[in-house]
Structure formats: C-alpha cells, structure tokens
Motif scaffolding. Structure first.
Motif, PDB file in Angstrom:
ATOM      1  N   THR A   1      61.562 -22.507  39.091  1.00 40.59           N
ATOM      2  CA  THR A   1      61.405 -21.949  37.747  1.00 40.59           C
ATOM      3  C   THR A   1      60.748 -20.577  37.832  1.00 40.59           C
ATOM      4  OG1 THR A   1      59.203 -22.858  37.394  1.00 40.59           O
ATOM      5  CG2 THR A   1      61.081 -24.282  36.824  1.00 40.59           C
ATOM      6  N   GLN A   2      60.729 -19.878  36.712  1.00 42.20           N
ATOM      7  CA  GLN A   2      60.043 -18.584  36.676  1.00 42.20           C
ATOM      8  C   GLN A   2      58.562 -18.759  36.977  1.00 42.20           C
ATOM      9  OE1 GLN A   2      61.436 -15.556  36.619  1.00 42.20           O
ATOM     10  NE2 GLN A   2      59.374 -14.862  37.077  1.00 42.20           N
ATOM     11  N   ASP A   3      57.955 -19.859  36.519  1.00 43.75           N
ATOM     12  CA  ASP A   3      56.543 -20.125  36.834  1.00 43.75           C
ATOM     13  C   ASP A   3      56.339 -20.253  38.339  1.00 43.75           C
ATOM     14  OD1 ASP A   3      55.763 -20.049  34.177  1.00 43.75           O
ATOM     15  OD2 ASP A   3      55.802 -22.238  33.937  1.00 43.75           O
ATOM     16  N   HIS A   4      57.285 -20.919  39.022  1.00 43.32           N
ATOM     17  CA  HIS A   4      57.194 -21.043  40.480  1.00 43.32           C
ATOM     18  C   HIS A   4      57.285 -19.674  41.142  1.00 43.32           C
ATOM     19  CE1 HIS A   4      58.767 -25.278  39.771  1.00 43.32           C
ATOM     20  NE2 HIS A   4      57.628 -25.469  40.408  1.00 43.32           N
ATOM     21  N   ARG A   5      58.237 -18.862  40.682  1.00 45.52           N
ATOM     22  CA  ARG A   5      58.409 -17.522  41.263  1.00 45.52           C
ATOM     23  C   ARG A   5      57.158 -16.670  41.061  1.00 45.52           C
ATOM     24  NH1 ARG A   5      63.376 -18.543  38.891  1.00 45.52           N
ATOM     25  NH2 ARG A   5      65.075 -18.738  40.393  1.00 45.52           N
ATOM     26  N   THR A   6      56.593 -16.754  39.867  1.00 46.55           N
ATOM     27  CA  THR A   6      55.381 -15.987  39.571  1.00 46.55           C
ATOM     28  C   THR A   6      54.227 -16.457  40.457  1.00 46.55           C
ATOM     29  OG1 THR A   6      56.077 -15.636  37.296  1.00 46.55           O
ATOM     30  CG2 THR A   6      53.728 -15.368  37.757  1.00 46.55           C
TER      31      THR A   6
ATOM     32  N   ASP B   1      52.216 -14.295  43.297  1.00 43.71           N
ATOM     33  CA  ASP B   1      50.757 -14.146  43.290  1.00 43.71           C
ATOM     34  C   ASP B   1      50.168 -14.536  44.643  1.00 43.71           C
ATOM     35  OD1 ASP B   1      50.861 -13.330  40.657  1.00 43.71           O
ATOM     36  OD2 ASP B   1      50.247 -15.287  39.837  1.00 43.71           O
ATOM     37  N   ILE B   2      50.627 -15.645  45.179  1.00 40.24           N
ATOM     38  CA  ILE B   2      50.115 -16.121  46.475  1.00 40.24           C
ATOM     39  C   ILE B   2      50.399 -15.100  47.568  1.00 40.24           C
ATOM     40  CG2 ILE B   2      50.504 -17.837  48.295  1.00 40.24           C
ATOM     41  CD1 ILE B   2      50.919 -19.879  45.974  1.00 40.24           C
ATOM     42  N   LEU B   3      51.628 -14.582  47.605  1.00 43.87           N
ATOM     43  CA  LEU B   3      51.982 -13.625  48.650  1.00 43.87           C
ATOM     44  C   LEU B   3      51.206 -12.328  48.523  1.00 43.87           C
ATOM     45  CD1 LEU B   3      55.824 -14.215  48.850  1.00 43.87           C
ATOM     46  CD2 LEU B   3      54.052 -15.040  50.421  1.00 43.87           C
ATOM     47  N   ARG B   4      50.873 -11.924  47.298  1.00 43.01           N
ATOM     48  CA  ARG B   4      50.102 -10.684  47.106  1.00 43.01           C
ATOM     49  C   ARG B   4      48.660 -10.830  47.590  1.00 43.01           C
ATOM     50  NH1 ARG B   4      53.456 -10.157  42.957  1.00 43.01           N
ATOM     51  NH2 ARG B   4      52.228 -11.331  41.461  1.00 43.01           N
ATOM     52  N   TRP B   5      48.013 -11.951  47.331  1.00 41.23           N
ATOM     53  CA  TRP B   5      46.588 -12.039  47.662  1.00 41.23           C
ATOM     54  C   TRP B   5      46.312 -12.725  48.983  1.00 41.23           C
ATOM     55  CZ3 TRP B   5      44.349 -16.598  48.742  1.00 41.23           C
ATOM     56  CH2 TRP B   5      44.859 -17.767  48.165  1.00 41.23           C
TER      57      TRP B   5
END
Length: 73
Positions: A4-9, A13-17
């Motif tokens: 879902t879009q929530d999963h993608r978001t 976020d995880i990959l950025r931080w």
C-alpha cells in the motif's frame, strides 16, 4: 500481501534514516529481541548483499563508556 501507499511511505522513511544510526540504550535488551533484530537484519536490503551493519552487545559499564567515546570522536 499487497503493497500500500502507507507501506511505501514507511519503507521510504526507514531507508532515509537507517544510515549510520547510533543509538545507545542504558537498559538491558532481552536476548529474544536481539535475535529478532538479527533476523530482520538478515533480510534487510544492502548493496551487493554486503550487509555493512554491525551490532555490538556491551555487557559492562566501562566498555559502554569507551564505545560511546569512540563513536563521539
């Protein structure tokens, strides 16, 4: 499971931080929690399957202080 879009978001976020995260806890971590974290790390993406992460389990206050000093430098 459908992505879902929530999963993608959340994944974005995880990959950025996730880069170079250094977080120190002062309370003991249960060994079952460490085991689950290691299992997740085994499935985490890395370039060329290099798995560049390291987990350091510190069992003394002196060692903890020294490790934090090294990270701060």
């Amino acid at each position: 499971m459908k992505m879902t879009q929530d999963h993608r978001t959340a994944l974005g976020d995880i990959l950025r931080w996730r880069r170079d995260v250094r977080h120190f806890r002062s309370d003991p971590i249960d060994s079952s929690v460490l085991q689950r974290l290691r299992q997740h790390m085994d499935r985490a993406p890395s370039v060329g399957n290099a798995r560049p992460w390291r987990v350091v389990q510190v069992e003394s206050a002196l060692a903890r202080t020294r490790i934090i000093e090294v990270f701060e430098r």
